[in-house]
Design a protein around this motif. Structure first.
Motif, PDB file in Angstrom:
ATOM      1  N   LEU A  13      33.823  46.394  78.554  1.00 41.18           N
ATOM      2  CA  LEU A  13      34.304  46.125  77.557  1.00 41.18           C
ATOM      3  C   LEU A  13      35.116  46.547  77.052  1.00 41.18           C
ATOM      4  CD1 LEU A  13      33.732  44.987  74.505  1.00 41.18           C
ATOM      5  CD2 LEU A  13      31.234  46.846  74.069  1.00 41.18           C
ATOM      6  N   GLY A  14      35.150  48.036  77.326  1.00 38.07           N
ATOM      7  CA  GLY A  14      35.705  49.066  77.390  1.00 38.07           C
ATOM      8  C   GLY A  14      37.356  48.343  77.572  1.00 38.07           C
ATOM      9  N   GLN A  15      37.717  48.113  78.935  1.00 38.47           N
ATOM     10  CA  GLN A  15      38.769  47.576  79.315  1.00 38.47           C
ATOM     11  C   GLN A  15      39.561  47.205  78.434  1.00 38.47           C
ATOM     12  OE1 GLN A  15      40.408  50.010  80.891  1.00 38.47           O
ATOM     13  NE2 GLN A  15      38.314  51.341  81.924  1.00 38.47           N
ATOM     14  N   GLN A  16      38.747  46.023  77.979  1.00 40.86           N
ATOM     15  CA  GLN A  16      39.355  44.815  76.822  1.00 40.86           C
ATOM     16  C   GLN A  16      39.822  45.480  75.624  1.00 40.86           C
ATOM     17  OE1 GLN A  16      36.328  41.755  76.624  1.00 40.86           O
ATOM     18  NE2 GLN A  16      37.022  41.191  74.271  1.00 40.86           N
ATOM     19  N   LEU A  17      39.287  46.468  74.839  1.00 38.74           N
ATOM     20  CA  LEU A  17      39.372  46.624  73.916  1.00 38.74           C
ATOM     21  C   LEU A  17      41.192  47.715  74.627  1.00 38.74           C
ATOM     22  CD1 LEU A  17      36.104  48.226  72.101  1.00 38.74           C
ATOM     23  CD2 LEU A  17      37.455  46.712  72.044  1.00 38.74           C
ATOM     24  N   ALA A  18      40.931  48.672  76.267  1.00 37.80           N
ATOM     25  CA  ALA A  18      42.097  48.755  76.237  1.00 37.80           C
ATOM     26  C   ALA A  18      43.205  47.786  75.706  1.00 37.80           C
ATOM     27  CB  ALA A  18      42.152  49.809  77.326  1.00 37.80           C
ATOM     28  N   MET A  19      43.783  46.709  76.759  1.00 39.67           N
ATOM     29  CA  MET A  19      44.211  45.721  76.409  1.00 39.67           C
ATOM     30  C   MET A  19      44.430  45.677  75.669  1.00 39.67           C
ATOM     31  SD  MET A  19      45.803  44.317  78.702  1.00 39.67           S
ATOM     32  CE  MET A  19      45.172  44.188  79.876  1.00 39.67           C
ATOM     33  N   ASP A  20      43.148  45.616  74.293  1.00 36.11           N
ATOM     34  CA  ASP A  20      43.711  45.471  72.919  1.00 36.11           C
ATOM     35  C   ASP A  20      44.314  45.659  71.893  1.00 36.11           C
ATOM     36  OD1 ASP A  20      42.329  42.656  73.057  1.00 36.11           O
ATOM     37  OD2 ASP A  20      40.006  43.563  72.650  1.00 36.11           O
ATOM     38  N   SER A  21      44.061  47.432  72.482  1.00 39.47           N
ATOM     39  CA  SER A  21      45.115  48.332  72.155  1.00 39.47           C
ATOM     40  C   SER A  21      46.856  48.334  72.508  1.00 39.47           C
ATOM     41  CB  SER A  21      45.283  49.397  72.219  1.00 39.47           C
ATOM     42  OG  SER A  21      45.778  50.658  71.469  1.00 39.47           O
ATOM     43  N   ILE A  22      47.100  48.111  73.796  1.00 33.89           N
ATOM     44  CA  ILE A  22      47.834  47.908  74.668  1.00 33.89           C
ATOM     45  C   ILE A  22      48.642  46.505  74.511  1.00 33.89           C
ATOM     46  CG2 ILE A  22      49.193  47.464  76.746  1.00 33.89           C
ATOM     47  CD1 ILE A  22      46.959  48.893  78.128  1.00 33.89           C
ATOM     48  N   VAL A 330      52.716  49.956  82.199  1.00 34.35           N
ATOM     49  CA  VAL A 330      51.505  50.639  83.111  1.00 34.35           C
ATOM     50  C   VAL A 330      50.327  50.735  83.077  1.00 34.35           C
ATOM     51  CG1 VAL A 330      50.940  52.802  84.357  1.00 34.35           C
ATOM     52  CG2 VAL A 330      53.270  52.144  84.500  1.00 34.35           C
ATOM     53  N   ASN A 331      49.861  51.245  81.825  1.00 37.11           N
ATOM     54  CA  ASN A 331      48.688  50.993  81.078  1.00 37.11           C
ATOM     55  C   ASN A 331      47.736  50.026  81.046  1.00 37.11           C
ATOM     56  OD1 ASN A 331      48.449  53.482  80.454  1.00 37.11           O
ATOM     57  ND2 ASN A 331      49.370  53.178  78.353  1.00 37.11           N
ATOM     58  N   MET A 332      48.576  48.554  81.076  1.00 36.55           N
ATOM     59  CA  MET A 332      47.794  46.931  81.245  1.00 36.55           C
ATOM     60  C   MET A 332      47.472  46.922  82.914  1.00 36.55           C
ATOM     61  SD  MET A 332      49.884  43.845  80.342  1.00 36.55           S
ATOM     62  CE  MET A 332      50.575  43.751  78.888  1.00 36.55           C
ATOM     63  N   ILE A 333      48.486  47.477  83.347  1.00 37.59           N
ATOM     64  CA  ILE A 333      47.748  47.026  85.121  1.00 37.59           C
ATOM     65  C   ILE A 333      47.075  47.992  85.040  1.00 37.59           C
ATOM     66  CG2 ILE A 333      48.306  47.733  87.128  1.00 37.59           C
ATOM     67  CD1 ILE A 333      51.131  46.821  86.568  1.00 37.59           C
ATOM     68  N   ILE A 334      46.907  49.731  85.051  1.00 36.33           N
ATOM     69  CA  ILE A 334      45.267  50.240  84.976  1.00 36.33           C
ATOM     70  C   ILE A 334      44.420  49.436  84.022  1.00 36.33           C
ATOM     71  CG2 ILE A 334      44.476  52.261  84.604  1.00 36.33           C
ATOM     72  CD1 ILE A 334      47.320  54.164  84.567  1.00 36.33           C
ATOM     73  N   ALA A 335      44.633  48.818  83.510  1.00 33.20           N
ATOM     74  CA  ALA A 335      43.210  48.227  82.189  1.00 33.20           C
ATOM     75  C   ALA A 335      42.579  46.869  82.955  1.00 33.20           C
ATOM     76  CB  ALA A 335      43.646  47.841  80.898  1.00 33.20           C
ATOM     77  N   ASN A 336      43.706  46.340  83.724  1.00 36.38           N
ATOM     78  CA  ASN A 336      43.694  44.507  84.409  1.00 36.38           C
ATOM     79  C   ASN A 336      43.090  45.552  85.540  1.00 36.38           C
ATOM     80  OD1 ASN A 336      43.808  41.984  85.423  1.00 36.38           O
ATOM     81  ND2 ASN A 336      45.304  42.993  86.109  1.00 36.38           N
ATOM     82  N   ARG A 337      42.995  46.910  86.544  1.00 39.93           N
ATOM     83  CA  ARG A 337      42.422  46.998  87.724  1.00 39.93           C
ATOM     84  C   ARG A 337      40.814  47.570  87.667  1.00 39.93           C
ATOM     85  NH1 ARG A 337      45.227  43.398  90.037  1.00 39.93           N
ATOM     86  NH2 ARG A 337      46.611  43.691  90.949  1.00 39.93           N
ATOM     87  N   ALA A 338      41.157  48.098  86.526  1.00 39.27           N
ATOM     88  CA  ALA A 338      39.980  49.013  85.810  1.00 39.27           C
ATOM     89  C   ALA A 338      38.810  47.746  85.597  1.00 39.27           C
ATOM     90  CB  ALA A 338      40.216  49.614  85.107  1.00 39.27           C
ATOM     91  N   TYR A 339      39.098  46.370  84.620  1.00 37.27           N
ATOM     92  CA  TYR A 339      38.662  45.750  84.343  1.00 37.27           C
ATOM     93  C   TYR A 339      38.077  44.757  85.725  1.00 37.27           C
ATOM     94  CZ  TYR A 339      36.833  41.348  81.681  1.00 37.27           C
ATOM     95  OH  TYR A 339      36.255  40.221  80.928  1.00 37.27           O
ATOM     96  N   GLU A 340      38.734  44.677  86.790  1.00 35.36           N
ATOM     97  CA  GLU A 340      38.751  43.960  87.844  1.00 35.36           C
ATOM     98  C   GLU A 340      37.558  44.088  88.805  1.00 35.36           C
ATOM     99  OE1 GLU A 340      40.601  42.384  91.934  1.00 35.36           O
ATOM    100  OE2 GLU A 340      41.868  43.366  89.721  1.00 35.36           O
TER     101      GLU A 340
END
Length: 362
Positions: A13-22, A330-340
């Motif tokens: 959920l947290g990484q989903q919100l991070a992706m929304d911000s990005i 870069v932040n998008m890649i980090i959020a994607n990997r953390a979500y994965e």
């Protein structure tokens, strides 16, 4: 094992919100005056099975505790008020702020708002407005309205200047101007052949060239057709060579620029208003309300008038978004990997629960 499922789900959920911000940052990469935001996280309460420093039955002190985490939660989405790139335009009503300041505007519902977007326009009444029709305010919180907006200019401090007539210089004509005595380039004295200097108002029915009186360094009066004038440090009107106009004229000008035409009319930039620019103790605490605007909040502090040291205005320019595309990618890649990885934790926990369930069946 069940706790791992909840912790991993909070991470997703947290990484989903991070992706929304990005995604929002990237969507606004070309939005004028946009300031990027980021999601900040905090860990949740811990389940404590053994406190650090606790004594055992034998009296020994345990150096470390035994705690398990319960996941993560978003703590906030602060706005990063870094300076955006200044882009030059050909519109004199475009304004860019360098530094810590905001334009004050009055929204259609009557509420105050603040913006960094300086892409202003004029409505049918000559009022300065934003793209959505909010009225730009002056230092007294009144809308700025102009009768002749074509001659408007805004200086680096936010003063609004308008070209206006400020006076008239008496002109003179000669019966035979070609017989004047040349003192130096562009400056002459009358001779017997040229005749005396005659006031143009009563003696220029033929439309002859006007001459203006100036005082030379030797203290004598000469005549010139030169119209390139300015004001000295004392506010006295002088020619391009620094000779004072006679009779002496003193002007207090907003930006020091003055124009003299061939008819003797003086026009200068006169201050007709001043933009209200404000600052906040904590701009990150402002509420984003859309349309490139912010609203004051308890955490931002009250709006105070920004001083000359806080900002510089750039006319015919706009401030671009401060979003860095490469950084967001870069932040998008980090959020994607953390979500994965969080989803993989759920899958692994589920597999372990499945194994335990098979053991129970046996």
């Amino acid at each position: 094992m069940l706790q791992a499922l909840w912790s991993a789900s909070s991470g997703m959920l947290g990484q989903q919100l991070a992706m929304d911000s990005i995604a929002n940052n990237l969507a606004n990469v070309n939005t004028t005056g946009y300031k990027k935001s980021r999601v900040e996280f905090q860990d949740l309460l811990y389940s404590e099975m053994r406190a650090p420093g606790k004594k055992t039955l034998r009296g020994e002190i345990i150096p470390t505790g035994f705690q398990t985490g319960n996941g993560v939660r978003p703590a906030g989405t602060p706005v990063i008020f870094g300076q955006g790139i200044i882009q030059q335009t050909d519109n004199p009503l475009d304004l860019a702020i360098e530094g810590n300041a905001f334009f004050a505007v009055r929204r259609p519902d009557g509420s105050l708002a603040y913006t960094r977007d300086g892409s202003f326009k004029l409505d049918a009444k000559g009022t300065l407005v934003t793209a959505d029709g909010s009225k730009v305010l002056d230092e007294n919180l009144n809308p700025l309205t102009f009768d002749s907006p074509q001659s408007l200019k805004i200086d680096n401090a936010g003063a609004i200047l308008e070209q206006q007539a400020v006076g008239r210089i008496p002109g003179f004509v000669f019966e035979a101007a070609d017989k004047l005595e040349k003192v130096e380039d562009g400056y002459f004295r009358p001779t017997r052949e040229s005749g005396k200097a005659l006031p143009a108002e009563q003696n220029n029915k033929e439309g002859r060239d006007l001459y203006f009186q100036v005082l030379l360094p030797d203290g004598k009066v000469a005549y010139t057709k030169e119209t390139q004038v300015s004001v000295d440090k004392n506010g006295r009107l002088i020619t391009e060579k620094g000779y004072p106009i006679v009779p002496e004229v003193y002007l207090r000008l907003a930006d020091g620029s003055v124009t003299l035409d061939k008819e003797g009319n003086l026009t200068a930039a006169v201050q007709v208003g001043k933009l209200r620019l404000v600052k906040f103790v904590n701009p990150a605490g402002l509420n984003k309300i859309g349309s490139n605007m912010y609203a004051e909040s308890v955490n931002s502090g009250a709006a105070t008038v920004a001083g000359p040291a806080d900002y510089t205005l750039r006319s015919s320019a706009l401030e671009g978004s401060n979003v860095e595309v490469a950084e967001e990618m870069v932040n998008m890649i980090i959020a994607n990997r953390a979500y994965e990885l969080s989803s993989r934790s759920i899958r692994t926990s589920d597999e372990m629960l499945g194994m335990a369930n098979q053991l129970l069946k046996r």
